[in-house]
Design a protein around this motif. Structure first.
Motif, PDB file in Angstrom:
ATOM      1  N   ASN A   1      30.865  27.489 107.278  1.00 60.65           N
ATOM      2  CA  ASN A   1      30.079  27.895 108.435  1.00 60.65           C
ATOM      3  C   ASN A   1      28.672  28.298 107.993  1.00 60.65           C
ATOM      4  O   ASN A   1      28.309  28.153 106.820  1.00 60.65           O
ATOM      5  CB  ASN A   1      30.780  29.001 109.228  1.00 60.65           C
ATOM      6  N   VAL A   2      27.893  28.826 108.907  1.00 64.25           N
ATOM      7  CA  VAL A   2      26.474  29.056 108.647  1.00 64.25           C
ATOM      8  C   VAL A   2      26.226  30.117 107.574  1.00 64.25           C
ATOM      9  O   VAL A   2      25.163  30.135 106.946  1.00 64.25           O
ATOM     10  CB  VAL A   2      25.751  29.430 109.960  1.00 64.25           C
TER      11      VAL A   2
ATOM     12  N   LYS B   1      28.184  29.874 114.011  1.00 64.65           N
ATOM     13  CA  LYS B   1      26.864  29.276 113.795  1.00 64.65           C
ATOM     14  C   LYS B   1      25.733  30.292 113.883  1.00 64.65           C
ATOM     15  O   LYS B   1      24.563  29.916 113.777  1.00 64.65           O
ATOM     16  CB  LYS B   1      26.630  28.160 114.821  1.00 64.65           C
TER      17      LYS B   1
END
Length: 510
Positions: free
Chosen positions: A3-4, A21
């Protein structure tokens, strides 16, 4: 898939779920679900003779979802009581959607082993139940949600509650239920409110039946199907168990003083500001230092928020805090205040922190002071897994308040025991670093580099400002680098961010 924030999320556990995100990445409109309602005609009674009768009348079947609240904390009798009866009735494959689970819920281990409980969603896990789950007890991973995230999930239908079993210190025969006026008062029923509004069936369980109407009510009669009386619903002394403690520890007091000085020197400390502080040693002490500064500057807070404690209610009664918005009481002082102070408001978890309504009260926070088990150099925070990788805490409102407040402060000692709290990478991310503005320790204050405005404001303040890397290095110099935790591949819990996306996973410890 990463993920981010770089956490690896196995594809097999996503199963259509969104991946994290960013703290405000998911802003789409949502449609609220609605519960099934069976109307009640004049003359029909809701008052039943036993929990067994209530469970039968709700139509509880294999595979359904049942919910509980945790306002009694370690003094809760309701969940174990209900589950023992369900076990005798032979109902299996249930999902428990509890607002949080504690050490007192150890009996769930046997219900999981026997197949009565196959899924759990909760904010927290503690004690032997948490240890068993961390060691792979369940086939299906637990879903960990913040308080605001749980409210969002219920309203959006991600959690569909078939039957809510809600303990209430007082209720009348028609289901008007309150957190006061009983024998086992817990104060606010803020986490139970959302369950009552969205569950298909709602059972109020009380040990104090009062005359109709029980008003004002935390949960009103229009949401309640059945009422059952039992001998005891909980032990009020368990509400404060481990949650609140006054500290005389010099290190904790120094941390609290540093945090208070940071707030006082920030642009957010002014007449009419708002704040939330925690219940641990240092966080609770911050409230006391803020009180002195408010008196000195003749400032009054517009409101205080969150889990409410006696120091906060005392400031309210002194006139230093105009409003208290209360989703949960953490000591008996908070419980007493909500019963007598009209500006002490009981609110639901959705009003408190749901990111996908028209404006949760956390959005209006100026300052929040939070604790942590560990923080990394990217300011990511872990409040759920210990240094051994075992779950021993709760997501709570941590990520909800950190994302929303103008100034989000983490208070922590540099080391805890022989374990550093400032590390290169935390075991489990509950709150992403983009939400955290400052880390306060006894060895200095680290400001998140993204807060260039705060760094500029504080450069001549005289505060002990350092970098987060310096704090990490100081911690390592004291205790050395911690050995990495060894995990199996099995995922024992999914950590949802408040918007429903997956921010991290917890794996089985070796």
């Amino acid at each position: 898939m990463k993920n981010v924030i770089g956490r690896e999320i196995p594809d097999e556990v996503l199963q259509g779920r969104r991946i994290f995100k960013g703290q405000f990445a998911h802003t789409e409109e949502i449609v609220k679900v609605a519960p099934k309602i069976k109307h009640v005609n004049p003359g029909e009674t809701k008052l039943l003779t036993s929990l067994e009768e209530a469970i039968q009348k709700t139509g509880l079947k294999d595979g359904m979802t049942i919910s509980f609240h945790h306002h009694f904390r370690e003094g809760d009798f309701i969940l174990n009581m209900v589950m023992n009866i369900i076990a005798k009735m032979g109902i299996k494959n249930l999902t428990i959607a509890a607002s949080s689970l504690g050490s007192v819920h150890k009996p769930l281990i046997e219900h999981i082993k026997s197949g009565i409980v196959t899924n759990i969603t909760t904010s927290g896990l503690r004690g032997e139940l948490a240890e068993a789950i961390s060691n792979g007890l369940m086939d299906n991973p637990v879903v960990v949600r913040s308080h605001g995230g749980r409210a969002r999930a219920i309203e959006a239908g991600d959690i569909k509650i078939d039957v809510a079993f809600l303990g209430a210190p007082a209720s009348d025969e028609y289901g008007n239920a309150s957190g006061t006026r009983g024998k086992a008062n817990c104060g606010s029923l803020g986490y139970a409110k959302i369950d009552a509004e969205y569950a298909d069936k709602v059972v109020i369980i009380t040990d104090t039946l009062v005359d109709f109407p029980n008003a004002p009510a935390s949960i009103d009669q229009t949401f309640v199907d059945y009422v059952v009386t039992v001998d005891a619903i909980g032990d009020p002394a368990g509400i404060a168990s481990g949650a609140t403690r006054f500290t005389k520890n010099p290190k904790e007091l120094l941390i609290a003083q540093n945090a208070a000085n940071l707030i006082i020197n920030s642009p957010y400390f002014k007449d009419g500001f708002s704040f939330q502080t925690g219940t641990g040693g240092s966080t609770l002490a911050v409230t006391r230092f803020l009180r002195n500064a408010m008196i000195e500057n003749n400032y009054k807070a517009s409101f205080a928020l969150g889990g409410i404690t006696k120091p906060m209610t005392e400031m309210h009664e002194e006139g230093l805090i105009k409003h208290i918005f209360d989703v949960q009481d953490f000591d008996l002082g908070g419980v007493a205040s909500i019963a007598k102070n009209p500006m002490h408001h009981e609110v639901s978890s959705s009003f408190y922190a749901n990111p996908h309504n028209r404006g949760a009260i956390v959005n209006k926070l100026d300052v929040v002071v939070l604790s942590a088990l560990e923080i990394d150099v990217d300011f990511n925070v872990n409040v759920i897994t210990g240094s051994d990788g075992v779950a021993r805490g709760a997501s709570g409102g941590h990520c909800d308040t950190a994302a929303s407040a103008k100034l989000a402060i983490i208070v922590t000692p540099l080391v805890r025991g022989r374990i550093p709290t400032i590390v290169d990478s935390v075991n489990t991310v509950i709150t992403p670093g983009e939400s955290i503005d400052a880390i306060v320790t006894e060895a200095g204050i680290a400001i998140n580099p993204k807060r260039t405005d705060l760094i500029e404001i504080l450069k001549d303040s005289g505060l002990p400002i350092v970098t987060v890397e310096e704090l990490r290095d100081k911690a390592e110099k004291i205790v050395g680098e911690a050995d990495p935790i060894e995990y199996d591949d099995k995922v024992v819990a999914l950590v949802e961010y408040r918007d429903g996306s997956i921010i991290d996973v917890i794996r089985k410890v070796k």
